[in-house]
Structure formats: structure tokens, C-alpha cells
Design an enzyme around this catalytic site. Sequence first.
Site, PDB file in Angstrom:
ATOM      1  N   HIS A   1       0.826  -1.210   0.000  1.00 14.37           N
ATOM      2  CA  HIS A   1       0.000   0.000   0.000  1.00 14.37           C
ATOM      3  C   HIS A   1       0.854   1.250   0.000  1.00 14.37           C
ATOM      4  CE1 HIS A   1      -3.604  -2.077   0.416  1.00 14.37           C
ATOM      5  NE2 HIS A   1      -3.501  -2.407   1.681  1.00 14.37           N
TER       6      HIS A   1
ATOM      7  N   GLU B   1      -5.454 -10.356 -26.507  1.00 13.26           N
ATOM      8  CA  GLU B   1      -4.616 -10.726 -25.364  1.00 13.26           C
ATOM      9  C   GLU B   1      -4.057 -12.134 -25.520  1.00 13.26           C
ATOM     10  OE1 GLU B   1      -6.245  -8.947 -21.508  1.00 13.26           O
ATOM     11  OE2 GLU B   1      -8.005  -9.855 -22.420  1.00 13.26           O
TER      12      GLU B   1
ATOM     13  N   ASP C   1      -1.453  -9.607 -20.781  1.00 11.84           N
ATOM     14  CA  ASP C   1      -1.767 -11.010 -21.027  1.00 11.84           C
ATOM     15  C   ASP C   1      -1.134 -11.513 -22.317  1.00 11.84           C
ATOM     16  OD1 ASP C   1      -3.264 -12.104 -18.881  1.00 11.84           O
ATOM     17  OD2 ASP C   1      -4.869 -10.720 -19.363  1.00 11.84           O
TER      18      ASP C   1
ATOM     19  N   CYS D   1      -3.933  -1.168 -24.447  1.00 10.17           N
ATOM     20  CA  CYS D   1      -4.257  -0.746 -23.081  1.00 10.17           C
ATOM     21  C   CYS D   1      -3.469  -1.516 -22.019  1.00 10.17           C
ATOM     22  CB  CYS D   1      -5.758  -0.863 -22.824  1.00 10.17           C
ATOM     23  SG  CYS D   1      -6.350  -2.550 -22.991  1.00 10.17           S
TER      24      CYS D   1
HETATM   25  C1  PEP Z   1      -3.855  -6.707 -20.352  1.00 13.31           C
HETATM   26  O1  PEP Z   1      -3.888  -7.941 -20.224  1.00 13.31           O
HETATM   27  O2  PEP Z   1      -2.935  -6.092 -20.936  1.00 13.31           O
HETATM   28  C2  PEP Z   1      -4.918  -5.878 -19.753  1.00 13.31           C
HETATM   29  C3  PEP Z   1      -4.985  -4.581 -19.970  1.00 13.31           C
HETATM   30  O3  PEP Z   1      -5.799  -6.523 -18.930  1.00 13.31           O
HETATM   31  P1  PEP Z   1      -5.518  -6.873 -17.384  1.00 13.31           P
HETATM   32  O4  PEP Z   1      -4.178  -6.331 -17.015  1.00 13.31           O
HETATM   33  O5  PEP Z   1      -6.645  -6.285 -16.620  1.00 13.31           O
HETATM   34  O6  PEP Z   1      -5.565  -8.385 -17.448  1.00 13.31           O
HETATM   35 MG    MG Z   2      -5.739  -8.867 -19.554  1.00 13.55          MG
END
Ligand code: PEP
Ligand code: MG
Length: 579
Positions: free
Chosen positions: A196, A439, A463, A510
Site C-alpha cells: 500500500h 490478449e 496477457d 491498453c
Molecule cells: C492486459 O492484459 O494487458 C490488460 C490490460 O488486462 P488486465 O491487465 O486487466 O488483465
Molecule cells: Mg488482460
Amino acid sequence: MSLWLSGIGVSRGIGIGRVQRLHGGELEIPEHRLAPDQIEPEVTRFFDAQRSAKEQLRQIRARIPGGTPGEIAAFIDTHLLMLDDRSLTDAVVALIRSAQCNAEAALQKQRDALTAVFEQMEDPYLRSRKDDVQHVSARILRILLKQEKGIVPAPRAEQAEPPVIVADDVTPADIILLSQQEVAAFITEYGGPLSHTAILARSFGIPSIVGLHAARRLLREGELVIVDGDLGHALADPDAQALAFFETKRARQQTDRAALSQLRDRPAISRDGVRIKLLANIEMSQDAPYAADLGAEGVGLYRTEFLYMNRRDLPGEEEQYEAYAQVVAAVKGTITIRTLDLGADKQVDSGSRRAPTANNPALGLRAIRLCLKEPELFRTQLRALLRASVHGAMQIMLPMISSVQEFRQAQQIIAAVTEQLRGEGHRVAGHVPLGAMIEVPAAALAAPLLARHARFLSIGTNDLIQYTLAIDRVDEEVNYLYDPLHPAVLRLIRMTIAAGEHSGVPVAMCGEMAGDPRYTRLLLGLGLNEFSMHPASVLEVKRIIMDSNVTELRRQAQLALAADSVREFQDRMAGFAHS
Ligand code: PEP
Ligand code: MG
């Protein structure tokens, strides 16, 4: 004499100030046996302390300034929930009654038992959540022992310099109180990058080092100390030369930050005129103004899992509708909401059938697979999302798609839910674009096929890297293999972007890679023109884009991808840092 100390740098920047130790530390817990007529009054004393602890936290929560990232209030909420958690309170009461011991001793025993359970967990994030148990127990213990005063130092006299806080550990509540008094830096003996202290210090922008084990023994109260949060070094009692060096470095960083804030309202356009979209990844509606303040043009990833976490039941349609409507209305620009991505490293308490029973949960029933298997779970979320679509510009994104068939199946369910809602008299936006996350390597390879059906694609590198390189993203043993620059990963990214270019479907990214300034030029070279990231990275990435020549970077990226030896490839990759 000067003294260099090393820990783990978890929040960047230089902090200079005098040591102020946080009192707290280990509490001395008395243990005594109760007479039979003292047992029930002791139980009452424990519940009174639990209630006071909750009241203290509620008051602290009310003091969180507006515009603070939502994750900060969420930490306090976690502690409030834990204070109500019966695995803590029931066991303490049972111990008081069965062992006839005082409340402090009973709480300490239960705290140690729960800590041992967390320590056995494989997931490093969950393992570090033992901090929550410790912090919550310490708060009740201090109340029981009447020692709760003076943990956080009194406000400084005016004009006094902000101190460097040195402590064994700092709770989220302490950080919130301290950040309102201005702090030059934090040094703690415990904690890691996921603690944290680390997460909050980064949110507040306070330079910090954790895991500096002998800090309280080696740093004297009132002595001058320099904290380098980038490198994880602290320098106690610096000489004039070192002090001047770090003061200059700090001033340069401050000027740099001020210069970055000037870019806030400027569009991200490269030197050769390529317009890039910069979006934010957020988890709560409170984060929307914070993201906009840092120059994000919209939201490229809103993770909905938080609504399902830290609770025993599932959120219903109305509750979800209110949360989505609020965030959709709060975001300026388009918001991309991802449907439920539970399973693997993201587990919830609600519903034992979702417990991690599979041997290999990352390859198991997670994300879209879980939603298709449990249509009621999916439909409830979709109904809430589609109803919220009338409050702003919203699009829906499906996580972990691995085939066109899966995408089509979800698309059909969404069409049926839309029709049903309209039949019931609900309003749904005329057009809610549906996109797929890329992913899984199969999705990247099939991107040209997916692009025929999806309105947009978004690459989730966190991922995608894990599945491409066959490494569990939360397994410390194989962390060293997690390589965003692996040629296989870069080829899959390029393939996805190329599929979007050929079919006119926008492609965003993302995953964490999109917000890492080390990869900005490379991603521009691979043709990416929508980046979604933690809001705190937007301005730095924008500056790099405004200073880049995308045409030249694309030429270089092509050469790098065509390199026929790893060595040549790496040399060309290194060039991206300078071009
Ligand atoms: C990813 O896998 O890049 C993603 C944005 O999803 P998360 O990190 O929530 O699995
Ligand atoms: Mg992901």
C-alpha cells in the site's frame, strides 16, 4: 559522517528533509487470564474498540481531498470491510470465550493465524495483502491499549521544511493524513513494490523507498537525509557537495514536471503531423476528472472487476447500472468499458464456483469464457451497461477473446439483451460499438478475421506477453522471461495493427506497455496510434510523441522486425531510445 542506505525505490523523485520517525512500531501485548465474570465485558470491550476503529477510518476517508485517485479511498474501504469481516471478529470473540484470555491477546493470535495464511499464498499481490490484516489489527490493538495518539506527527510549525518520514510500515490511513501535511519522502522498513505504501506514495507523487530494513536504527531523529526514489538509495548526513548535486537534480525534476503540465491541453501530434490519441485506464468514476486533468482524451479501459471484489454477493443490475451511468457521465470523450474479466489472478469471494480450482487458471474459465458459460452473470452486466449507454459516448470491450466464434456469440447475446431492454421500455444508445481485446496469440493471428466483426481492437499486452511467452505474469520465478521486446510479441502487435489498417478498424493498446515511456517510440514505429495507460503517464508519453518523427520510426521498426539475428534485432531496438 555520510551514510548510504539501499532499499527498493517505489515512487520516483528526489526528497530532501530531516528524519521524522513515525511512532508506532511493535506493540507490547499483555496476556492474562480472565475470571468467568470478566469474559462478556471483555467481548464488549473488543466490539467497542472495533467500532471506534471503524469511526476513525470513516473520519479519515472523509478527509481525502477531491481529485484524489479513487484507488486511495478504495484502500480505506478495504480496511473498513476487513473490520467487519467475521473471520477476524468471530474468531477473536471465540478465543476470548474459550481461552478466557484478554481481547488484545486473542486479537494478536488471530492476526498471526491470518498472516500465516496470506504468507502461504502464491500470488505476490495477495501475499502482500497480509499488510491489511496487520494494519487493521494494529488499529484495534492501539485502541484497546489506549495508545492510538501520536502515531501521525502533529502538523509542523509554519515554514518548517517537510520531513522525511521513517517508519517500520505506514498504513493507507497514515499516508492520507501525512500527505495533507506535506512530506518530503517516505522510508519504510517493510513492504515491496505492491505494498500500500508504494501504491499510495506513487499516487500522491511522494518519493519513497520501502524494504530498507534497518532504517529506524540507522537514521537518527532530526538528521538530514536525501531520498532518491528512482534508485532506492538514501543518503544520511550528506556533505555539501552531495547536497548540492541532489538539490540540482530535484530542481531539474520539478522544472521538468512543470514543463510537462504545459502540454496538458495540447494535442499529441508528432513532428511529422501524425495525430495520436492518448487515453486513460481507470477503475472508478472518481478517477475520471483526475485522468482528464492529466491530459487524457477519454478512457480506453475501464475495468469492471472492482465492483465484484471484496464482497460475498454479486452486484445486481441496479447497482451496476448506477456505477456505469456515473462513470459514463463523468468521462469527457469516449469511455471503453470492459466486460467482466474474472478468473486467474483476479478472484472474487462471491460464488464458490469461481474459486481457482483449475490447475492452470490462466488458461481456464476466465473472462469472456466465464461470461459465456454463465449467461446470467453476463446478462446482468450487459443490461446495466446498455442502460448506462445513454449517458455518454460508451463502447463495450470483450476480454480474452480467442476466436471469431466467441466474439460472435457475445455479439448475439448483446443484440438479444438490447432488444429485450427496448421491449421493456428502457432506453439504449443507438450505437454501442463492440470491440475485442487482443490478449491471446490466437486472437492476434486471427486479427484480420476479428476485424471483420469488431468495431475496434485493443491490445492487452499484459496477457498477450504472458500467453505468447508461456510465462505466468504473477510468478516471480519466471518474471525474468517477461519481455515486451521479444520479437514474437512485437510481431503479434504489428500483425494486429496491420489488420486494423487494412480493414479501417481502430486499434488501441491498453496493457502496461502503452504507458511505459521506454516503448513509446517503438510502438509509434509499429503503427500504433491509440495508447491507453495509467493517467500519471499521459504527459510524459505525450512529450515523446510530440518530439518524434513517426515516418522515420516506422521505417526503423520495419527494419528491426526484418532483422535476421537476435543481435541485429537488439541493436536496432536500442536505436529507438535515441531516434
Ligand atoms: C492486459 O492484459 O494487458 C490488460 C490490460 O488486462 P488486465 O491487465 O486487466 O488483465
Ligand atoms: Mg488482460
